[in-house]
Write a protein that holds these residues in place. Structure first.
Motif: not given
Length: 261
Positions: A145-159
């Motif tokens: 698993v490779i997780l693309a980092g960045g700023q987390l959006n709490p509404a979508t729980v995605s970076t």
């Protein structure tokens, strides 16, 4: 002297900018928009009226507010509402994954369900901006698993952000399971959140095959921020009773409609 607002004079671009300002500031006033775009009061009233009619904002005296929050449920609410139909659609999608593939997973409750439907024995490399999907696959012994980092959006729980986009752009994947906020034959793929757009576009550009899995209520819908045309999707998996599905087939999509007994 050249008008500095010339680039955003087209009505569609101006309305897109209004939605961006609304998302950033939480409200817009007609007088501020008149000054910002150097257009008339009537023009701004018409823009706000059309956006309100499309359900993209809430018109109030003197300006506009975001549309009520209950039109877009948060991620954990949607995960908790997963039903038998969504599980069945997700399993059908998961069955398309083959050993040895590089698979992109967009964020979303449905794509999370697809990831959870994969057998533990499968051998894959998975790239995703979704921490929830990364966690769901962490106990699969043969999945990298490779997780693309960045700023987390709490509404979508995605970076989101350039870090995530650059990583995704460096991948040449076999398959993408794209998240679907809204899919309209003419408008295309659209999102409720502006910060998702660049990541979703990078995902689409990096996959040889794109699969969208969605419930019927997402079809024919439109959100404020357009990601790309429907033609970017190769296969659409949805419910049997969907009306107007021919419009998507005419665009070249393979459509699989599932009847749940």
């Amino acid at each position: 002297m050249q008008n500095t607002h010339q680039a955003i004079d087209l009505p569609s671009l101006r309305k897109q900018k209004i939605l961006l300002l609304l998302e950033r500031d939480g409200k817009v006033t007609a007088s501020e928009l008149v000054d910002h775009f150097a257009v008339s009061q009537d023009t701004i009233r018409r823009d706000l009226g059309e956006l309100a009619a499309a359900g993209l904002l809430q018109r109030v005296h003197g300006g506009a507010l975001p549309r009520p929050k209950d039109t877009g449920k948060d991620f954990f609410t949607r995960v908790g509402e997963t039903n038998e139909v969504k599980r069945h659609l997700a399993q059908l999608a998961a069955d398309r994954v083959e050993d040895g593939q590089i698979v992109l997973f967009d964020s979303g409750s449905t794509t999370l369900q697809i990831a959870q439907s994969l057998p533990r024995s499968i051998r894959l490399t998975v790239v995703t901006p979704s921490p929830m999907i990364a966690i769901a696959l962490a106990d699969h012994p043969h999945v990298k698993v490779i997780l693309a980092g960045g700023q987390l959006n709490p509404a979508t729980v995605s970076t989101s952000g350039q870090e995530a986009v650059r990583l995704i752009q460096s991948i040449k994947a076999d398959l993408l399971f794209t998240g679907v906020c809204a899919l309209h034959p003419q408008v295309g793929i659209s999102s409720l959140h502006f910060d998702e757009v660049a990541v979703k576009q990078a995902l689409l550009d990096s996959a040889s095959q794109v699969v969208a899995v969605t419930m019927a209520d997402k079809l024919g819908a439109v959100e404020p921020f357009v990601v790309g045309p429907c033609s970017r999707i190769h296969t659409l998996i949805t419910e049997w009773h969907v009306q107007g599905i021919e419009a998507y087939e005419q665009l070249g999509l393979e459509v699989l409609r599932v009847e749940i007994e």
